[in-house]
Design an enzyme around this catalytic site. Sequence first.
Site, PDB file in Angstrom:
ATOM      1  N   SER A  68       7.801   5.272   5.489  1.00 52.00           N
ATOM      2  CA  SER A  68       9.022   4.563   4.839  1.00 52.00           C
ATOM      3  C   SER A  68       8.763   4.578   3.287  1.00 52.00           C
ATOM      4  O   SER A  68       7.793   4.793   2.673  1.00 52.00           O
ATOM      5  CB  SER A  68       9.203   3.143   5.482  1.00 52.00           C
ATOM      6  OG  SER A  68       7.852   2.566   5.792  1.00 52.00           O
TER       7      SER A  68
ATOM      8  N   ASP B  66       0.779  -1.030   0.261  1.00 53.14           N
ATOM      9  CA  ASP B  66      -0.058  -0.094  -0.057  1.00 53.14           C
ATOM     10  C   ASP B  66       0.924   1.130   0.047  1.00 53.14           C
ATOM     11  O   ASP B  66       2.055   1.213   0.527  1.00 53.14           O
ATOM     12  CB  ASP B  66      -0.823   0.138   1.274  1.00 53.14           C
ATOM     13  CG  ASP B  66      -2.097  -0.876   1.156  1.00 53.14           C
ATOM     14  OD1 ASP B  66      -1.983  -1.980   0.421  1.00 53.14           O
ATOM     15  OD2 ASP B  66      -2.674  -0.888   2.212  1.00 53.14           O
TER      16      ASP B  66
END
Length: 275
Positions: A230, A89
């Site tokens: 991240s 995602d």
Amino acid sequence: MVTFLYRKRLGCIFQKLLTRPALSRRVGRFLDSRKSRFLIPLFIRMNHLDLGDFLREDWPSFNAFFVRRLRPGARPMDRTPGHLIAPCDGLLTVYPISEDAVFPVKGISYTAEDLLRSRRLPAAYAGGQCLLFRLTPSHYHRYCYPDAGRKSRNRVIPGILHTVQPIAAETCPIYRQNCREYTVLRTENFGDLVFMEVGAMLVGRICNYEPGRSSFVRGQEKGRFEFGGSTIILLLQAGTVEIRPEILRASAQGREFPVRMGEAVGRRPGDKLDW
């Protein structure tokens, strides 16, 4: 807060402290402990999380919640062999890699050699594409293989831990400085591609399950990030993938395109397949 850290002189002093991996390790130890459980409901409210896609468990720590597992069927995998699937995602941007193996991200030019710390490997990706998937703290933080094949050994590149938010990307060469790890995937349908995980501020750990050479299948879980935002980067060789037109349009306009793990983001050139 991010504007203060990356645009103000005083903020830059604090930034130097916050980007040190040692701080992330200390924060990580606390987030692994039962004392961190009180943060779970706060995090859910602050990020307006819908937990309907996830298994409801008695999470023993904040980090256990952060890497929460999906319920079966929550992320359908596109099984069409000629489709390249999103490994996570996130918010996707596609950048062309020049014949000199250079690609610009938010106005900062990166070379594949700087990114990979390799002189031999980057030449294989000249003229190809860089797919950059940015994960925010509210995203699902496990990731998977985008096709079937075999992988090389993982290479770990030490560094510091800038945030991966756009303001930081506009002012610092974060993908050249941040801790990162990569492997080369020899895929069945898209040639050899680089799969890289990039850590970010207060992400103390990139957790890959198979550090050595091994085979894998499409959609198999490859690893996970622990707390924070991240990034996953895929480097594709020239002529191996056609990216969905709406993703390319968004990237050309400077917009990130939201994707979910398992959905098709590209296909083999020449394949007459619907998206």
